[in-house]
Design a protein around this motif. Structure first.
Motif, PDB file in Angstrom:
ATOM      1  N   TYR A   1       0.932  -1.300   0.099  1.00 56.48           N
ATOM      2  CA  TYR A   1      -0.163   0.102   0.145  1.00 56.48           C
ATOM      3  C   TYR A   1       0.861   1.263  -0.003  1.00 56.48           C
ATOM      4  O   TYR A   1       0.370   2.393  -0.721  1.00 56.48           O
ATOM      5  CB  TYR A   1      -0.953   0.184   1.257  1.00 56.48           C
ATOM      6  N   ASP A   2       1.911   1.313   0.758  1.00 57.05           N
ATOM      7  CA  ASP A   2       2.755   2.366   0.547  1.00 57.05           C
ATOM      8  C   ASP A   2       3.534   2.415  -0.700  1.00 57.05           C
ATOM      9  O   ASP A   2       3.583   3.591  -1.085  1.00 57.05           O
ATOM     10  CB  ASP A   2       3.965   2.126   1.766  1.00 57.05           C
ATOM     11  N   LEU A   3       3.725   1.506  -1.244  1.00 53.31           N
ATOM     12  CA  LEU A   3       4.224   1.621  -2.595  1.00 53.31           C
ATOM     13  C   LEU A   3       3.388   2.186  -3.507  1.00 53.31           C
ATOM     14  O   LEU A   3       3.694   3.165  -4.477  1.00 53.31           O
ATOM     15  CB  LEU A   3       4.690   0.093  -3.190  1.00 53.31           C
ATOM     16  N   LEU A   4       2.007   1.756  -3.493  1.00 58.18           N
ATOM     17  CA  LEU A   4       0.964   2.241  -4.470  1.00 58.18           C
ATOM     18  C   LEU A   4       0.792   3.916  -4.079  1.00 58.18           C
ATOM     19  O   LEU A   4       0.672   4.623  -5.337  1.00 58.18           O
ATOM     20  CB  LEU A   4      -0.206   1.836  -4.123  1.00 58.18           C
ATOM     21  N   GLU A   5       0.941   4.272  -2.939  1.00 56.96           N
ATOM     22  CA  GLU A   5       0.732   5.590  -2.553  1.00 56.96           C
ATOM     23  C   GLU A   5       1.996   6.458  -3.036  1.00 56.96           C
ATOM     24  O   GLU A   5       1.711   7.454  -3.504  1.00 56.96           O
ATOM     25  CB  GLU A   5       0.429   5.855  -1.106  1.00 56.96           C
ATOM     26  N   GLU A   6       3.278   5.938  -2.999  1.00 52.61           N
ATOM     27  CA  GLU A   6       4.208   6.657  -3.412  1.00 52.61           C
ATOM     28  C   GLU A   6       4.289   6.872  -4.960  1.00 52.61           C
ATOM     29  O   GLU A   6       4.624   7.799  -5.358  1.00 52.61           O
ATOM     30  CB  GLU A   6       5.464   5.910  -3.010  1.00 52.61           C
ATOM     31  N   ARG A   7       3.730   5.744  -5.707  1.00 52.55           N
ATOM     32  CA  ARG A   7       3.860   5.971  -7.261  1.00 52.55           C
ATOM     33  C   ARG A   7       2.907   6.422  -7.972  1.00 52.55           C
ATOM     34  O   ARG A   7       3.028   7.274  -9.005  1.00 52.55           O
ATOM     35  CB  ARG A   7       3.942   4.258  -7.553  1.00 52.55           C
ATOM     36  N   TYR A   8       1.512   6.687  -7.319  1.00 50.50           N
ATOM     37  CA  TYR A   8       0.438   6.953  -8.163  1.00 50.50           C
ATOM     38  C   TYR A   8      -0.080   8.388  -7.665  1.00 50.50           C
ATOM     39  O   TYR A   8       0.032   8.654  -6.226  1.00 50.50           O
ATOM     40  CB  TYR A   8      -0.375   5.767  -8.460  1.00 50.50           C
ATOM     41  N   ASP A   9      -1.066   8.861  -8.347  1.00 48.02           N
ATOM     42  CA  ASP A   9      -1.304  10.266  -7.879  1.00 48.02           C
ATOM     43  C   ASP A   9      -2.181  10.118  -6.608  1.00 48.02           C
ATOM     44  O   ASP A   9      -2.484  10.832  -5.766  1.00 48.02           O
ATOM     45  CB  ASP A   9      -2.209  10.992  -9.074  1.00 48.02           C
ATOM     46  N   ARG A  10      -3.302   9.182  -6.727  1.00 48.89           N
ATOM     47  CA  ARG A  10      -4.251   8.980  -5.694  1.00 48.89           C
ATOM     48  C   ARG A  10      -4.490   7.264  -5.526  1.00 48.89           C
ATOM     49  O   ARG A  10      -4.950   6.621  -6.608  1.00 48.89           O
ATOM     50  CB  ARG A  10      -5.633   9.574  -5.932  1.00 48.89           C
ATOM     51  N   THR A  11      -4.371   6.758  -4.225  1.00 48.28           N
ATOM     52  CA  THR A  11      -4.559   5.469  -4.054  1.00 48.28           C
ATOM     53  C   THR A  11      -5.517   5.250  -2.858  1.00 48.28           C
ATOM     54  O   THR A  11      -5.353   5.925  -2.001  1.00 48.28           O
ATOM     55  CB  THR A  11      -3.447   4.647  -3.626  1.00 48.28           C
ATOM     56  N   GLU A  12      -6.576   4.581  -3.044  1.00 45.73           N
ATOM     57  CA  GLU A  12      -7.895   4.407  -1.993  1.00 45.73           C
ATOM     58  C   GLU A  12      -7.753   2.984  -1.662  1.00 45.73           C
ATOM     59  O   GLU A  12      -8.171   2.385  -2.565  1.00 45.73           O
ATOM     60  CB  GLU A  12      -9.054   5.176  -2.403  1.00 45.73           C
ATOM     61  N   LEU A  13      -7.762   2.805  -0.323  1.00 48.24           N
ATOM     62  CA  LEU A  13      -8.009   1.377   0.062  1.00 48.24           C
ATOM     63  C   LEU A  13      -9.505   1.204   0.129  1.00 48.24           C
ATOM     64  O   LEU A  13     -10.442   1.877   0.935  1.00 48.24           O
ATOM     65  CB  LEU A  13      -7.452   1.020   1.447  1.00 48.24           C
ATOM     66  N   ILE A  14     -10.087   0.122  -0.600  1.00 49.25           N
ATOM     67  CA  ILE A  14     -11.452  -0.195  -0.555  1.00 49.25           C
ATOM     68  C   ILE A  14     -11.681  -1.478   0.739  1.00 49.25           C
ATOM     69  O   ILE A  14     -12.854  -1.165   1.399  1.00 49.25           O
ATOM     70  CB  ILE A  14     -11.748  -0.829  -1.768  1.00 49.25           C
ATOM     71  N   SER A  15     -11.014  -2.293   0.653  1.00 45.04           N
ATOM     72  CA  SER A  15     -11.179  -3.488   1.677  1.00 45.04           C
ATOM     73  C   SER A  15      -9.835  -4.001   2.031  1.00 45.04           C
ATOM     74  O   SER A  15      -9.026  -4.018   1.431  1.00 45.04           O
ATOM     75  CB  SER A  15     -12.145  -4.310   1.122  1.00 45.04           C
ATOM     76  N   TYR A  16      -9.716  -4.465   3.400  1.00 44.80           N
ATOM     77  CA  TYR A  16      -8.560  -5.600   3.703  1.00 44.80           C
ATOM     78  C   TYR A  16      -9.064  -6.356   4.672  1.00 44.80           C
ATOM     79  O   TYR A  16      -9.820  -6.411   5.678  1.00 44.80           O
ATOM     80  CB  TYR A  16      -7.773  -4.202   4.687  1.00 44.80           C
ATOM     81  N   HIS A  17      -8.717  -7.610   4.560  1.00 42.01           N
ATOM     82  CA  HIS A  17      -9.219  -8.669   5.109  1.00 42.01           C
ATOM     83  C   HIS A  17      -7.931  -9.666   5.338  1.00 42.01           C
ATOM     84  O   HIS A  17      -7.229 -10.162   4.340  1.00 42.01           O
ATOM     85  CB  HIS A  17     -10.238  -9.465   4.491  1.00 42.01           C
ATOM     86  N   GLU A  18      -7.819 -10.164   6.413  1.00 49.23           N
ATOM     87  CA  GLU A  18      -6.810 -11.098   6.874  1.00 49.23           C
ATOM     88  C   GLU A  18      -7.084 -12.054   7.671  1.00 49.23           C
ATOM     89  O   GLU A  18      -8.036 -12.125   8.610  1.00 49.23           O
ATOM     90  CB  GLU A  18      -5.550 -10.187   7.822  1.00 49.23           C
ATOM     91  N   SER A  19      -6.793 -13.164   7.228  1.00 50.76           N
ATOM     92  CA  SER A  19      -6.831 -14.746   7.959  1.00 50.76           C
ATOM     93  C   SER A  19      -6.106 -15.676   7.869  1.00 50.76           C
ATOM     94  O   SER A  19      -5.148 -15.631   6.756  1.00 50.76           O
ATOM     95  CB  SER A  19      -8.414 -15.139   7.108  1.00 50.76           C
TER      96      SER A  19
END
Length: 544
Positions: free
Chosen positions: A445-463
């Motif tokens: 997620y940090d990588l996406l935020e750094e590379r692109y104009d705008r990044t929005e997290l839609i969902s996150y699920h860990e199992s």
């Protein structure tokens, strides 16, 4: 003879030493100019009993130096010794002075005489004192260095034992905080983790003064930028505040009620490769506790802790299948998926990924348009080559050879792309990933935020899912295959239909099942599709 005495007296007058000559009783017979100039009232003291005057100084001030002078002079006058010397201070309110007194016995025409010389040794004494002070400073520095080395050696050993001997990440965090809080000059330590969805840093383990509550609120990465923990995470470097009392923003994040318990704080990111496990925050009782040497020690300890955490995660991944499902939208016209959808005016749907023998990423996309697709795709930034794999009535199956870009970076973080689609009107790419753990998700997620104009997290699920065995795969496949599909697949396999040259034809297999050739191939291809879905985890509902 008189000429000789005159010469001696004239010479005595010019000496830069204060000189007096005593008789056998201690009375002053003669002084020189330096003696008279040193005396404030310009008295030559001739006829004064020098020893008696020294005794009076001893009685009035209990002066140890005067006592020694009297004893030494009396010994010389009485013939018990030929010479006597001593150093003594003679300070004034304006300056500090030291002198060397030397008494020597001699005779003139059988009469006992004693010369008393006072030499100003202030410069030498000050130099000696400076040398002694410098030596003491060096000794103190050596003692401090030995103490620091002993403390560091013990701290490194204890923290390493706590990290390496732990069985879980929480045990590592708890043990490390406890060891740090028990080591001077530290008084409090906590380790925080970052929540990918909320962008907040949450203290997970802490140790120190139990009467001091930790931060009341979580730290928000986008707003609490004055906090050293946030700075350390954002910049990937240790950060320290040497005097919290003089820090303007400290009231926003001090542990409530800390009072005078600590004056300085340092934060060190916990990183292993590209993966960030969190941040270590340490508080010290005194200001300026975190100099460059101290930060290097903590940075080294943080590396040990991160390595231990990575080992725990690797061991856990061997026994469980950790799955983090992350969905995000990326708004950036330079992203090749978005650019392709915009240029073609068509929807772009991700189908899968493989690599050629040189290691180049080959991504397959379905584009719901035909004609000119290959040329448009080949001109996009990040695309080395474009190949049409198949054309349908309303779409094109396209293979893109991608340079070292986002797809390769996601794979390097252990990411498996589930969806990477774009539609022309939205100018936004939808990305869905499976990742091995939360740390990888955070790094991606940090990588996406750094590379692109705008990044929005839609969902996150860990199992955590148990590792799938061959029996699990077979059971899952059995539940998806119809009886006719399984029969078609088994017959083809057992009859060497997949060998080259084939051991049997499709017509013969169809006849053995009592169906037409087209029906048999329909069953076989459906079974093959479901088998490959299990192998490559492809979404069976994807278009195209």
């Amino acid at each position: 003879m008189g000429t000789r005495d005159d010469l001696a007296e004239a010479t005595l007058e010019t000496l830069p030493l204060t000189v007096a000559v005593l008789d056998s009783t201690g009375r002053i017979l003669l002084t020189n100019r330096s003696w008279r100039e040193f005396n404030p009232d310009d008295d030559d003291h001739v006829g004064v009993n020098y020893v008696a005057t020294a005794e009076m100084g001893d009685e009035e001030g209990d002066d140890e130096h005067a006592r020694r002078a009297v004893e030494g002079l009396e010994a010389v006058l009485e013939g018990e010794r030929e010479t006597f010397s001593m150093e003594y201070p003679c300070h004034t309110p304006e300056e500090k002075q030291w002198f060397l007194m030397r008494a020597s016995r001699f005779t003139v025409d059988g009469d006992v005489r004693v010369s008393v010389v006072h030499l100003d040794i202030t410069d030498r004494k000050l130099a000696e004192l400076d040398a002694e002070a410098a030596l003491e400073r060096l000794r103190e520095q050596q003692r401090n260095l030995e103490h620091v080395l002993e403390r560091i050696d013990g701290l490194v050993r204890d923290v390493t034992d706590a990290a390496v001997g732990a069985g879980s990440r929480s045990e590592i965090e708890h043990g490390v905080c406890r060891e740090l809080a028990d080591t001077d000059p530290y008084v409090l330590a906590w380790i925080g983790r970052v929540d990918v969805t909320t962008r907040r840093v949450s203290p997970r383990e802490w140790a120190g003064h139990r009467e001091v509550p930790l931060e009341n609120d979580e730290l928000v990465l986008s707003s609490d930028e004055s906090h050293p923990a946030v700075q350390a995470l954002r910049e990937g470097e240790p950060r320290a505040i040497q005097d919290v009392a003089e820090f303007d923003h400290a009231d926003h994040w001090w542990p409530t009620g800390a009072g005078d318990l600590f004056r300085s704080v340092a934060a060190i990111p916990l990183e292993y490769g590209d993966v960030t496990y969190g941040v270590l925050v340490v508080f010290a009782e005194d200001a300026d506790a975190f100099d460059e040497r101290e930060l290097l020690v903590l940075e080294s300890l943080a590396g040990t802790v991160s390595t231990a955490m990575n080992a725990i995660e690797a061991r856990r991944m061997l026994t469980t299948e950790t799955i983090v499902e992350l969905e995000a939208t990326i708004e950036d016209p330079s992203l090749f998926v978005t650019a392709l959808a915009t240029e073609l005016g068509a929807s772009v749907t991700y189908r899968g990924l493989t690599y050629d023998k040189e290691g180049t990423a080959l991504a397959v996309f379905y584009v719901d348009c035909t004609g000119g697709v290959e040329a448009v795709a080949a001109d996009l930034d990040g695309v080395e080559d474009a190949t049409v794999l198949s054309e349908y009535e309303d779409g094109t199956l396209l293979e893109l050879a991608l340079s070292d870009g986002i797809v390769t970076a996601l794979a390097d973080h252990g990411g498996v792309i589930q969806r990477f689609d774009a539609v022309p009107d939205d100018r936004v790419a939808d990305l869905a990933l499976q990742l091995p753990n939360g740390q990888s998700a955070r790094s991606v997620y940090d990588l996406l935020e750094e590379r692109y104009d705008r990044t929005e997290l839609i969902s996150y699920h860990e199992s955590d899912r148990p590792t799938r065995t061959l029996r699990d795969v077979a059971a899952e496949l059995d539940s998806k295959l119809t009886d006719r599909q399984e029969m078609a697949l088994r017959k083809a396999f057992y009859a060497d239909y997949f060998e080259w040259p084939r051991g049997v034809s499709g017509e013969e297999l169809a006849e053995s099942m009592g169906v037409s050739r087209s029906t048999y191939h329909q069953h076989l291809r459906a079974a093959q599709r479901k088998l490959l879905e299990e192998l490559f985890a492809v979404d069976p509902t994807s278009e195209g």
